[in-house]
Design an enzyme around this catalytic site. Structure first.
Site, short mmCIF file in Angstrom:
data_model
loop_
_atom_site.label_atom_id
_atom_site.label_comp_id
_atom_site.label_asym_id
_atom_site.label_seq_id
_atom_site.Cartn_x
_atom_site.Cartn_y
_atom_site.Cartn_z
N ASP A 7 -5.37 -10.04 -9.94
CA ASP A 7 -4.44 -11.14 -9.71
C ASP A 7 -5.02 -12.51 -10.09
OD1 ASP A 7 -6.30 -11.09 -7.63
OD2 ASP A 7 -4.86 -10.45 -6.12
N ASN B 264 -2.83 -8.16 6.53
CA ASN B 264 -1.44 -7.66 6.66
C ASN B 264 -1.18 -6.45 5.76
OD1 ASN B 264 -1.34 -8.78 4.12
ND2 ASN B 264 0.27 -10.27 4.55
N HIS C 165 -1.94 -6.21 2.51
CA HIS C 165 -1.67 -6.45 1.09
C HIS C 165 -2.80 -5.90 0.21
CE1 HIS C 165 -3.57 -10.71 1.36
NE2 HIS C 165 -4.31 -10.06 0.48
N GLU D 240 2.46 -8.39 -1.13
CA GLU D 240 2.67 -8.65 0.29
C GLU D 240 3.61 -7.60 0.89
OE1 GLU D 240 0.81 -10.70 1.69
OE2 GLU D 240 0.65 -12.63 0.68
C1 GLP Z 1 -7.02 -11.70 -1.37
C2 GLP Z 1 -6.97 -11.06 -2.77
C3 GLP Z 1 -7.12 -9.58 -2.68
C4 GLP Z 1 -8.23 -9.31 -1.68
C5 GLP Z 1 -7.74 -9.61 -0.30
C6 GLP Z 1 -8.80 -9.54 0.77
O1 GLP Z 1 -5.96 -12.55 -1.11
N1 GLP Z 1 -5.84 -11.36 -3.57
O2 GLP Z 1 -7.41 -9.06 -3.97
O3 GLP Z 1 -8.62 -7.97 -1.74
O4 GLP Z 1 -7.03 -10.81 -0.27
O5 GLP Z 1 -9.67 -10.63 0.69
P1 GLP Z 1 -11.09 -10.69 1.41
O6 GLP Z 1 -11.94 -9.69 0.73
O7 GLP Z 1 -11.55 -12.10 1.21
O8 GLP Z 1 -10.85 -10.36 2.83
#
Ligand code: GLP
Length: 245
Positions: A67, A136, A138, A143
Site C-alpha cells: 500500500d 481492527n 485490517h 478496512e
Molecule cells: C498499517 C499498514 C499495514 C500494517 C498494519 C499494522 O496501517 N498499512 O500494512 O501491517 O497497519 O501496522 P503495525 O505493524 O505498525 O502495527
C-alpha cells in the site's frame, strides 16, 4: 494456517527474517510482497545484516508493496516508498527498477490502481507476501467491510487506523485520510502468505483471527481460506489465544 510461536518481538523478527532469507536463497528470482508498519522493522534490519554478512542477494528479486498513502510523494518521509528505501532497499542489492509501490500522487488514481494490479499479474503474481495486521483486523489497508474479491483500490482510512499510524506524523491532521492498497483479492492470489504479529496490542486481533469465522467485518479472517499461510506470533500477541503460554 500454520502457527510458529516466538518468545518476543526479537525472536519473531529472527524467525521471519530467516524464513524469508531461506526462500530468497532457494528462489532468487521470486516476487516478494512487502509490508510497512512497525512490525517488520526489525525483520528488515536482520535481512540487511544477513545481506552484509552472508551476501544473500536480492538482485533478481522483484518487490511489490501492499500500500501507499494518497497525497504523499516518494520523497515524503512518511510515504511508504521512503520507509521501504530507508528500512530495507537502500541497504540491500535489490534493483530500484524492481521495487514497486503504488503511487499516492498519480494524476489518475483509479488508473494507478489498475496499473498496479496489472503489474503484479504480469510479473506472475506475488510468491511470498509478508503481512502485518491492524488491531481492527485490517490487512494492507483493507478496512473492515471491504469485500473479499477487491483488487488494488482506493480506501478511506478509519479513524482507528489513522490514530494508530499518527505516531509517525507530527500531528493527527498530517495523517492522510486515504490510501491505495492491494485488495483482499490481490493479497489472496499470493502463492504464500507470512503474517507477523507482535505485542499485546495485537492480542485481541489475533484471538479474533484464530477463533472467528471468516467474515468481511474482520478482513484478516479471509486468510483461513488461503491454502498456504504461516503466522509468526510472539507470546504477548498470543496471550488471548494460549491460556498457558
Ligand atoms: C498499517 C499498514 C499495514 C500494517 C498494519 C499494522 O496501517 N498499512 O500494512 O501491517 O497497519 O501496522 P503495525 O505493524 O505498525 O502495527
Amino acid at each position: 494456517m500454520n502457527l510458529i510461536i516466538a518468545e518476543n518481538y526479537e525472536d519473531m523478527s529472527h524467525k521471519a527474517a530467516n524464513y524469508l532469507i531461506e526462500k530468497v536463497k532457494k528462489h532468487p528470482k521470486m516476487n516478494l510482497g512487502l509490508a510497512t508498519g512497525g512490525t517488520p522493522e526489525r525483520t528488515y534490519e536482520l535481512i540487511i545484516e544477513d545481506h552484509q554478512k552472508n551476501g544473500t542477494s536480492y538482485e533478481g528479486i522483484q518487490s511489490f508493496n501492499l500500500d501507499e498513502y494518497i497525497g504523499l510523494a516518494q520523497d515524503h518521509p512518511n510515504s511508504y516508498y521512503y520507509y521501504m528505501c530507508h528500512q530495507l532497499f537502500n541497504d540491500i542489492d535489490i534493483k530500484k527498477e524492481n521495487v514497486h509501490l503504488p503511487s499516492g500522487v498519480a494524476k489518475n488514481l483509479e488508473e494507478e490502481c489498475q496499473n498496479y494490479e496489472a503489474l503484479i499479474t504480469n510479473a506472475g503474481g506475488v510468491d511470498l507476501q509478508i503481512l502485518g495486521i491492524g488491531s481492527n483486523g485490517h490487512i494492507g489497508f483493507n478496512e473492515p467491510g471491504t469485500p473479499f474479491q477487491t483488487k488494488t483500490h482506493i480506501v478511506k482510512l478509519t479513524n482507528s487506523t489513522r490514530e494508530a499510524n499518527s505516531r509517525y506524523f507530527v500531528t493527527m491532521a498530517d495523517v492522510p485520510t486515504q490510501a491505495i492498497t492491494m485488495g483482499i483479492g490481490t493479497i489472496m492470489k499470493s502463492k504464500e502468505i507470512l503474517l507477523l504479529v507482535s505485542g499485546d496490542n495485537k492480542a485481541e486481533a489475533l484471538q479474533k483471527l484464530m477463533r472467528e469465522d471468516v467474515n468481511e467485518q474482520f478482513p484478516a479472517s479471509v486468510l483461513k481460506n488461503h491454502p498456504c499461510v504461516t503466522i509468526i506470533a510472539d507470546k504477548k500477541a498470543l496471550t488471548k489465544v494460549m491460556v498457558h503460554s
